[in-house]
Write a protein that holds these residues in place. Structure first.
Motif, PDB file in Angstrom:
ATOM      1  N   ALA A   1       0.852  -1.190   0.000  1.00 47.05           N
ATOM      2  CA  ALA A   1       0.000   0.000   0.000  1.00 47.05           C
ATOM      3  C   ALA A   1       0.882   1.232   0.000  1.00 47.05           C
ATOM      4  O   ALA A   1       1.968   1.224   0.588  1.00 47.05           O
ATOM      5  CB  ALA A   1      -0.919   0.021   1.230  1.00 47.05           C
TER       6      ALA A   1
ATOM      7  N   GLY B   1      -5.243  -1.227   6.347  1.00 53.92           N
ATOM      8  CA  GLY B   1      -4.469  -2.274   5.713  1.00 53.92           C
ATOM      9  C   GLY B   1      -4.629  -3.506   6.570  1.00 53.92           C
ATOM     10  O   GLY B   1      -4.420  -3.442   7.792  1.00 53.92           O
TER      11      GLY B   1
ATOM     12  N   TRP C   1      -6.829  -3.912   1.366  1.00 49.35           N
ATOM     13  CA  TRP C   1      -6.555  -2.482   1.450  1.00 49.35           C
ATOM     14  C   TRP C   1      -7.882  -1.760   1.280  1.00 49.35           C
ATOM     15  O   TRP C   1      -8.534  -1.882   0.246  1.00 49.35           O
ATOM     16  CB  TRP C   1      -5.561  -2.115   0.353  1.00 49.35           C
TER      17      TRP C   1
END
Length: 279
Positions: free
Chosen positions: A63, A220, A246
């Motif tokens: 991410a 996350g 995510w």
């Protein structure tokens, strides 16, 4: 002094390598306007990144801040070969970090003190702390590195660094769940010095999030152990150890852990700050 691994827990690490040419391409990877699922099967050698000032190290970037999606954090799985590490790991002065070790052993040096972290080891490193990291063992070491720019508040001190482990923190059962759903909280939720939490969520078989959580926090979620079905926006998806989810702000989410074993994931969320209006 080393922090011992928790003998009761196992932690997924990337498969790495490459699948054979005979494998079909179909997988569970998806990126939508509200969420992404990066399954363990796509975390291969070809998608790793190398980082400046890191030696004998590679990383899977799971991410990163993206305008219009999730904007507050970056999350990487970092693999350090024996003898590798970094004396300049963090390029941004305002960034704080959480490290969570899932395999092998690393030594984090902070203010002249060495802290050895094995599987289940956890470190919080505030911005400007000048930490370094090394793998002095004869086997690879793998850990999650969660980074967020710290949001300072007048009259509230910056949090200090700390080191602990999954084994050292007792999970807190969620009210009314008889322990089927619990959270290992490494930071007191009422401690306003912290503007992010990185916790571990555990579901026993049959445990669930029995409503569609819809909230401002970004997430996350890396599945450390087990499997479950997870509600993401309009979809129910199957996830298992080694998968990453995510979620952008306000993405509805729920969960059902059907077993046969526990379902556990490492969870990031941004907390404890006013909503900025100067975007």
């Amino acid at each position: 002094m080393p922090l011992s691994p928790d003998a009761h827990h196992s932690y997924a690490i990337p498969l790495a390598g490459h699948p054979p040419q005979t494998q079909i391409m179909t997988d569970r990877a998806v990126f939508t306007e509200a969420y992404a699922v990066i399954p363990k099967g796509v975390m291969r050698d070809i998608v790793t990144s190398f980082l400046p000032h890191w030696h004998s190290t590679r990383a899977w970037v799971l991410a990163r801040p993206m305008t219009g999606f999730a904007e507050t954090f970056a999350q990487l799985i970092v693999e350090i070969a024996p003898g590798g590490g970094s004396d300049l790991p963090e390029p941004e002065a305002g960034a704080q970090a959480v490290l969570f070790v899932v395999g092998g052993e690393v030594v984090v040096t902070l203010d002249g003190a060495e802290h050895s972290l094995t599987a289940g080891g956890y470190a919080y490193l505030p911005p400007g702390s000048g930490w370094t990291i090394a793998n002095r063992s004869d086997a690879p070491a793998t850990f999650h590195w969660v980074r967020k720019r710290y949001v300072a508040v007048d009259g509230i001190d910056q949090p200090e660094a700390f080191f602990t482990s999954d084994a050292a923190v007792a999970p807190t059962p969620m009210p009314g769940t008889e322990g089927r759903w619990a959270t290992t909280r490494f930071v007191d939720p009422a401690d306003l010095r912290h503007d992010m939490h990185v916790n571990i969520v555990t579901f026993e078989p049959g445990g669930s999030i029995p409503f569609a959580e819809t909230h401002v926090m970004e997430h996350g979620l890396f599945v450390l152990e087990g499997k479950a079905v997870y509600r993401l926006n309009r979809d129910w998806v199957e996830v298992e150890a080694g998968d990453f989810m995510w979620l952008r702000a306000f993405c509805p989410q729920a969960c059902y852990a059907g077993g046969p074993g526990r379902f556990r994931y490492l969870l990031y969320k941004d907390v404890n700050r006013h909503m900025a209006l100067n975007l």
